[in-house]
Motif scaffolding. Structure first.
Motif, PDB file in Angstrom:
ATOM      1  N   ALA A   1      -3.556   9.474   8.810  1.00 35.26           N
ATOM      2  CA  ALA A   1      -2.258   8.946   9.244  1.00 35.26           C
ATOM      3  C   ALA A   1      -2.192   7.442   9.009  1.00 35.26           C
ATOM      4  CB  ALA A   1      -2.029   9.266  10.721  1.00 35.26           C
ATOM      5  N   ILE A   2      -3.293   6.754   9.254  1.00 33.17           N
ATOM      6  CA  ILE A   2      -3.343   5.310   9.023  1.00 33.17           C
ATOM      7  C   ILE A   2      -3.238   5.006   7.532  1.00 33.17           C
ATOM      8  CG2 ILE A   2      -4.844   3.283   9.106  1.00 33.17           C
ATOM      9  CD1 ILE A   2      -3.584   3.879  11.750  1.00 33.17           C
ATOM     10  N   ARG A   3      -3.955   5.757   6.710  1.00 36.48           N
ATOM     11  CA  ARG A   3      -3.887   5.531   5.256  1.00 36.48           C
ATOM     12  C   ARG A   3      -2.458   5.735   4.764  1.00 36.48           C
ATOM     13  NH1 ARG A   3      -8.343   9.234   5.343  1.00 36.48           N
ATOM     14  NH2 ARG A   3     -10.337   8.111   5.382  1.00 36.48           N
ATOM     15  N   SER A   4      -1.827   6.808   5.202  1.00 42.02           N
ATOM     16  CA  SER A   4      -0.462   7.103   4.760  1.00 42.02           C
ATOM     17  C   SER A   4       0.498   6.013   5.217  1.00 42.02           C
ATOM     18  CB  SER A   4      -0.023   8.463   5.311  1.00 42.02           C
ATOM     19  OG  SER A   4      -0.844   9.502   4.807  1.00 42.02           O
ATOM     20  N   ASN A   5       0.321   5.546   6.437  1.00 42.84           N
ATOM     21  CA  ASN A   5       1.206   4.521   6.967  1.00 42.84           C
ATOM     22  C   ASN A   5       1.066   3.213   6.198  1.00 42.84           C
ATOM     23  OD1 ASN A   5       3.066   3.425   8.961  1.00 42.84           O
ATOM     24  ND2 ASN A   5       1.311   2.261   9.693  1.00 42.84           N
ATOM     25  N   LEU A   6      -0.154   2.819   5.893  1.00 45.04           N
ATOM     26  CA  LEU A   6      -0.378   1.565   5.164  1.00 45.04           C
ATOM     27  C   LEU A   6       0.165   1.653   3.738  1.00 45.04           C
ATOM     28  CD1 LEU A   6      -3.977   0.628   6.357  1.00 45.04           C
ATOM     29  CD2 LEU A   6      -1.866  -0.612   6.847  1.00 45.04           C
ATOM     30  N   ARG A   7      -0.054   2.782   3.088  1.00 44.46           N
ATOM     31  CA  ARG A   7       0.472   2.938   1.728  1.00 44.46           C
ATOM     32  C   ARG A   7       1.998   2.942   1.735  1.00 44.46           C
ATOM     33  NH1 ARG A   7      -4.077   7.249   0.970  1.00 44.46           N
ATOM     34  NH2 ARG A   7      -5.712   6.023  -0.036  1.00 44.46           N
ATOM     35  N   SER A   8       2.568   3.586   2.746  1.00 41.21           N
ATOM     36  CA  SER A   8       4.021   3.608   2.864  1.00 41.21           C
ATOM     37  C   SER A   8       4.564   2.204   3.121  1.00 41.21           C
ATOM     38  CB  SER A   8       4.440   4.538   4.003  1.00 41.21           C
ATOM     39  OG  SER A   8       5.829   4.479   4.221  1.00 41.21           O
ATOM     40  N   ALA A   9       3.875   1.444   3.985  1.00 43.06           N
ATOM     41  CA  ALA A   9       4.316   0.074   4.290  1.00 43.06           C
ATOM     42  C   ALA A   9       4.271  -0.790   3.039  1.00 43.06           C
ATOM     43  CB  ALA A   9       3.433  -0.522   5.384  1.00 43.06           C
ATOM     44  N   ALA A  10       3.206  -0.631   2.254  1.00 42.76           N
ATOM     45  CA  ALA A  10       3.093  -1.418   1.022  1.00 42.76           C
ATOM     46  C   ALA A  10       4.196  -1.042   0.034  1.00 42.76           C
ATOM     47  CB  ALA A  10       1.715  -1.199   0.394  1.00 42.76           C
ATOM     48  N   LEU A  11       4.441   0.249  -0.119  1.00 39.75           N
ATOM     49  CA  LEU A  11       5.495   0.690  -1.038  1.00 39.75           C
ATOM     50  C   LEU A  11       6.867   0.222  -0.569  1.00 39.75           C
ATOM     51  CD1 LEU A  11       4.280   4.321  -1.856  1.00 39.75           C
ATOM     52  CD2 LEU A  11       4.332   2.359  -3.411  1.00 39.75           C
ATOM     53  N   SER A  12       7.097   0.242   0.735  1.00 34.65           N
ATOM     54  CA  SER A  12       8.371  -0.231   1.277  1.00 34.65           C
ATOM     55  C   SER A  12       8.571  -1.702   0.952  1.00 34.65           C
ATOM     56  CB  SER A  12       8.408  -0.022   2.799  1.00 34.65           C
ATOM     57  OG  SER A  12       8.307   1.344   3.122  1.00 34.65           O
ATOM     58  N   TYR A  13       7.501  -2.457   1.076  1.00 35.35           N
ATOM     59  CA  TYR A  13       7.565  -3.884   0.769  1.00 35.35           C
ATOM     60  C   TYR A  13       7.905  -4.103  -0.702  1.00 35.35           C
ATOM     61  CZ  TYR A  13       5.748  -8.481  -0.509  1.00 35.35           C
ATOM     62  OH  TYR A  13       5.599  -9.734  -1.042  1.00 35.35           O
ATOM     63  N   TYR A  14       7.185  -3.422  -1.579  1.00 37.54           N
ATOM     64  CA  TYR A  14       7.402  -3.639  -3.016  1.00 37.54           C
ATOM     65  C   TYR A  14       8.758  -3.115  -3.472  1.00 37.54           C
ATOM     66  CZ  TYR A  14       2.601  -5.140  -3.289  1.00 37.54           C
ATOM     67  OH  TYR A  14       1.444  -5.836  -3.098  1.00 37.54           O
ATOM     68  N   SER A  15       9.262  -2.066  -2.825  1.00 38.27           N
ATOM     69  CA  SER A  15      10.561  -1.532  -3.217  1.00 38.27           C
ATOM     70  C   SER A  15      11.697  -2.484  -2.863  1.00 38.27           C
ATOM     71  CB  SER A  15      10.804  -0.177  -2.557  1.00 38.27           C
ATOM     72  OG  SER A  15      10.961  -0.313  -1.165  1.00 38.27           O
ATOM     73  N   THR A  16      11.464  -3.368  -1.906  1.00 40.77           N
ATOM     74  CA  THR A  16      12.504  -4.323  -1.504  1.00 40.77           C
ATOM     75  C   THR A  16      12.155  -5.746  -1.904  1.00 40.77           C
ATOM     76  OG1 THR A  16      11.457  -4.568   0.673  1.00 40.77           O
ATOM     77  CG2 THR A  16      13.188  -2.908   0.472  1.00 40.77           C
ATOM     78  N   LEU A  17      11.085  -5.927  -2.661  1.00 38.21           N
ATOM     79  CA  LEU A  17      10.584  -7.272  -2.951  1.00 38.21           C
ATOM     80  C   LEU A  17      11.606  -8.144  -3.667  1.00 38.21           C
ATOM     81  CD1 LEU A  17       8.270  -9.272  -2.835  1.00 38.21           C
ATOM     82  CD2 LEU A  17       7.363  -8.284  -4.942  1.00 38.21           C
ATOM     83  N   ASP A  18      12.261  -7.610  -4.684  1.00 37.87           N
ATOM     84  CA  ASP A  18      13.224  -8.425  -5.432  1.00 37.87           C
ATOM     85  C   ASP A  18      14.336  -8.946  -4.530  1.00 37.87           C
ATOM     86  OD1 ASP A  18      11.793  -8.071  -7.729  1.00 37.87           O
ATOM     87  OD2 ASP A  18      13.014  -6.414  -8.479  1.00 37.87           O
TER      88      ASP A  18
END
Length: 234
Positions: free
Chosen positions: A203-220
């Protein structure tokens, strides 16, 4: 946004600790922004305290990597996208292990507290209140992390998490990202309830990967229009 209440109440903490807690709360809620300059005598005047405990609190924040000193006070430390990627890499190495330790160390009393905080996060999400969600999520996270017996592991994880909290502030304002965060919160809680350390770690791994992807998807978008308090988007 109105600032966090500045009135100090009776507490066992000294003035420096109370000032530190107040500044951290303002940083977590985005009340201190990237363009803000923190000056000790101005904050001391606002809080009606002497400059020394304010200075000491800000030096502690600097030592923790959250502030940078300038010739005229302090500003939020700037983290680049590369910095954030590297922080997430380290967290992926450390936090699953911490979750497994916490799972093995859980008690009925601690699980009850964890469940209460999880319910608060769900309620805040249903009410579409991102700040209340983040506050409840902070309490949930602190509760399970405090169940980890390795003190140095806990402190390292907390420090790294603090460095990317602006990512949370930026992404968790959106309902779709809060929904993902809530999903992993519930999965982590279930792992603890089932006494399943590997499930908690996943659950922690999934949450961290999701958080990173969320960040990069909104980075621009974030780079063009940094949110208040976005020290992570320099």
């Amino acid at each position: 946004m109105s600032k966090t209440n500045t009135r100090f109440i009776s507490t066992k903490k000294n003035i420096r600790e109370q000032v530190y807690d107040l500044l951290r709360a303002r940083m977590r809620l985005g009340e201190i922004g990237f363009g803000d300059r923190l000056v000790d005598h101005e904050i001391a005047a606002e809080l009606n305290v002497s400059r020394m405990p304010v200075r000491e609190a800000m030096m502690q924040l600097k030592n923790e990597g959250l502030l940078e000193g300038t010739s005229r006070g302090f500003i939020l430390r700037q983290f680049t996208p590369t910095d954030i990627a590297q922080i997430f890499e380290i967290r992926l190495l450390l936090e699953p292990e911490a979750a497994m330790q916490a799972c093995r160390n859980a008690t009925i009393e601690k699980l009850a507290i964890l469940n209460t905080h999880a319910q608060s996060t769900e309620q805040a999400h249903q009410q579409n209140d991102p700040l209340a969600y983040m506050e409840a999520n902070d309490r949930f996270r602190a509760s399970w992390l405090n169940m980890t017996p390795n003190t140095h592991l806990r402190e390292t994880i907390q420090r790294l998490s603090n460095h990317v909290e602006a990512v949370r502030l930026a992404t968790l304002r959106e309902a779709k990202y809060r929904a993902l965060s809530l999903q992993y919160t519930q999965e982590l809680l279930q792992g603890f309830i089932e006494e399943n350390p590997e499930k908690a770690a996943q659950a922690i791994r999934s949450n961290l990967r999701s958080a990173a992807l969320s960040y990069y998807s909104t980075l621009d978008v974030l780079l063009e229009n940094p949110p208040v308090g976005s020290s992570a988007l320099a």
